[in-house]
Design a protein around this motif. Sequence first.
Motif, mmCIF file in Angstrom:
data_model
loop_
_atom_site.group_PDB
_atom_site.id
_atom_site.type_symbol
_atom_site.label_atom_id
_atom_site.label_comp_id
_atom_site.label_asym_id
_atom_site.label_seq_id
_atom_site.Cartn_x
_atom_site.Cartn_y
_atom_site.Cartn_z
ATOM 1 N N LYS A 13 39.733 24.707 36.959
ATOM 2 C CA LYS A 13 39.599 25.814 37.900
ATOM 3 C C LYS A 13 40.242 27.094 37.382
ATOM 4 N N ASP A 18 43.198 34.642 33.492
ATOM 5 C CA ASP A 18 43.975 34.349 34.711
ATOM 6 C C ASP A 18 45.466 34.401 34.394
ATOM 7 N N ASP A 83 48.953 33.773 42.625
ATOM 8 C CA ASP A 83 48.195 34.458 43.674
ATOM 9 C C ASP A 83 48.214 35.964 43.422
ATOM 10 N N VAL A 92 43.858 26.397 43.768
ATOM 11 C CA VAL A 92 42.596 27.134 43.728
ATOM 12 C C VAL A 92 41.534 26.385 44.514
ATOM 13 N N ARG A 104 36.074 31.735 43.636
ATOM 14 C CA ARG A 104 37.361 31.044 43.685
ATOM 15 C C ARG A 104 38.276 31.777 44.659
ATOM 16 N N ALA A 106 42.395 31.773 46.541
ATOM 17 C CA ALA A 106 43.767 31.263 46.512
ATOM 18 C C ALA A 106 43.995 30.532 47.819
#
Length: 114
Positions: A13, A18, A83, A92, A104, A106
């Motif tokens: 994920k 990220d 987050d 996720v 996706r 949070a």
Amino acid sequence: MEKKKHAQPAKIKLRKGDTVKVIAGDSKGTEGKIIEVILANGRAIVEGANLVSKHTKPNAASPNGGIIKKEAAIHISNLMLVDPKSGKPTRVGRKRNDAGKLVRIAKTTGEEIK
């Protein structure tokens, strides 16, 4: 003789770019961006985390050679997404947005992850 069945890799994920926090291992507590995700073995390379010493021979790029610090891969189970709203680690989830596209989110704030 029966063929061995290989386990399917877990659904990853996390994506390149990220911001994640390392939740286990020697680099626990380190935050950084994902440089690369290795799908085959469920690992990721995180900027500034899990640094290893690599001994290099002299070459054109580094004429003196020597020992360099380099990021090594970390298993994705030891990483947690940060987050974008609160700045805290979160799980996720996936949800359809207003346009009907799967995005996706949070889990802590319900915020969409870009």
